[in-house]
Design a protein around this motif. Sequence first.
Motif, PDB file in Angstrom:
ATOM      1  N   TYR A   1       0.819  -1.206   0.000  1.00  0.00           N
ATOM      2  CA  TYR A   1       0.000   0.000   0.000  1.00  0.00           C
ATOM      3  C   TYR A   1       0.858   1.263   0.000  1.00  0.00           C
TER       4      TYR A   1
ATOM      5  N   ALA B   1      -1.625   6.208   2.303  1.00  0.00           N
ATOM      6  CA  ALA B   1      -2.768   5.365   2.703  1.00  0.00           C
ATOM      7  C   ALA B   1      -2.471   4.690   4.039  1.00  0.00           C
TER       8      ALA B   1
ATOM      9  N   ILE C   1      -7.957   6.124   1.836  1.00  0.00           N
ATOM     10  CA  ILE C   1      -7.684   4.681   1.828  1.00  0.00           C
ATOM     11  C   ILE C   1      -8.373   4.028   0.617  1.00  0.00           C
TER      12      ILE C   1
ATOM     13  N   LEU D   1      -6.286   5.384  -2.571  1.00  0.00           N
ATOM     14  CA  LEU D   1      -4.869   5.027  -2.743  1.00  0.00           C
ATOM     15  C   LEU D   1      -4.572   3.558  -2.471  1.00  0.00           C
ATOM     16  N   ALA D   2      -5.323   2.940  -1.552  1.00  0.00           N
ATOM     17  CA  ALA D   2      -5.014   1.532  -1.257  1.00  0.00           C
ATOM     18  C   ALA D   2      -5.813   0.592  -2.151  1.00  0.00           C
TER      19      ALA D   2
END
Length: 401
Positions: A312, A316, A394, A397-398
């Motif tokens: 990740y 994030a 999150i 971006l993750a």
Amino acid sequence: MEFTLTAEEQRFRQEVRDFLRAHLPNDISRRIDRLGYLMHGRDSIQRWMRILHQKGWSAPNWPKEYGGPGWTEMQRYIFDEECWLANAPTLPISSLTPVAPVIYTFGTAAQKERFLPPILRADVFWCQGFSEPNAGSDLASLRTTAKLEGGHYVVNGSKIWTGGAHHADWGFFLVRTNTEVKAQKGISFLLIDMKTPGVSVRPIVSLNGHHHLNQVFLTDVKVPAENLIGEPGKGWDYGKFLLENERTASAFINQSKRELRKAREIAAGEMRDGRPLLEHPEFSRRLARLEIEAGALEYSVLRVLTHEKTRYNGIAVAAVLKLHGSDLQQKIAELQVDALGPKAPRAFSEEDEGNPDSDPPGMEKYVAGRTADYLIARAATIYGGSQQVQRGIIAKLAFGL
Ligand SMILES: Cc1cc2nc3c(=O)[nH]c(=O)nc-3n(C[C@H](O)[C@H](O)[C@H](O)COP(=O)(O)OP(=O)(O)OC[C@H]3O[C@@H](n4cnc5c(N)ncnc54)[C@H](O)[C@@H]3O)c2cc1C
């Protein structure tokens, strides 16, 4: 995950512990133990930082080159943990953590020479002027303008929720220097002397009765162009650099561990139905659940500090730590206040908090400050990016949503 400190890290922990035992002034640690972590003013912080400075430890996150101790991330974590354990003041975050790394990474040699040493010696305190009345989560929409006129920027606008602005000597501000380009590209990073004519600070008193926050008004403030950091229009990038630079700080894990210990102390002292609250299964289950959550969060922090590989993105990861860390802070503060029961509202007054050297009549020493901390903990899920915003980060971006 198997995690143990190396022999060198254990030796370092002992060195920090011994130093704190020998040098942390008793009146300061006693006050923090009694009244909570926010209850220490500029004087205590300054006194403590100057003691640390003698040892070369006043800026734990700085490299050696600029007067820091050059510690690894793990050493900084250990230092932070020991400071919380010993009830040392939290160091001035706005000076040490956000602005200094921006200055030593993107500033000129003259800016480094002028601004860094006074921070190390705690001669100068900084505040962070990013948020505005209509630009918080959506910071890119900020409207404070800085127009270059001759050798000066002329700044107009207003900043809000500016922590510590009333006793800050300098502020680092995000300002709009170009309105013709995409919002993020027109923002610059400007250092402003808070004593400059046209700067005024209006207090905002928080729910817990304390004055930490302010609104700052900037009216035709003349700022020398040499106070601009890096290139005009790059302020947004420097702001993002700040975020990536301190990935684990917003987990506030060492603070939560300290407050959990306090919750245990309260529950051992408070009686319900003729026995300590700690012996009531419902309460002890709730406490145990939070201790487990803190343990899990601590391991997540340690995984980041030991550079365990993750698929990740770093921002994030920081968002996950902030999300859980602030939620945990609130749950612990709530547990403490629940454990105090009817004593909690009584402890919420200037009079009760006023004298750190004597217990208010009829009150145990763990009572003072708890309700004030509980109230200010409501803000933990807002400052540094709200919960909803962290979830958005999150998701994007993750998980690429
Ligand atoms: C105690 C405290 C100290 C602070 N210190 C400072 C400081 O020193 N310097 C500084 O510059 N700022 C500081 N702040 C300001 C802080 O950064 C902002 O409050 C924060 O970024 C939220 O912005 P806002 O208050 O404008 O709320 P808004 O951005 O208006 O948000 C309002 C609500 O809408 C939600 N929301 C907004 N956007 C989205 C979205 N995209 N998706 C889902 N939900 C969304 C939010 O989660 C929130 O619930 C501080 C705030 C507090 C409470």
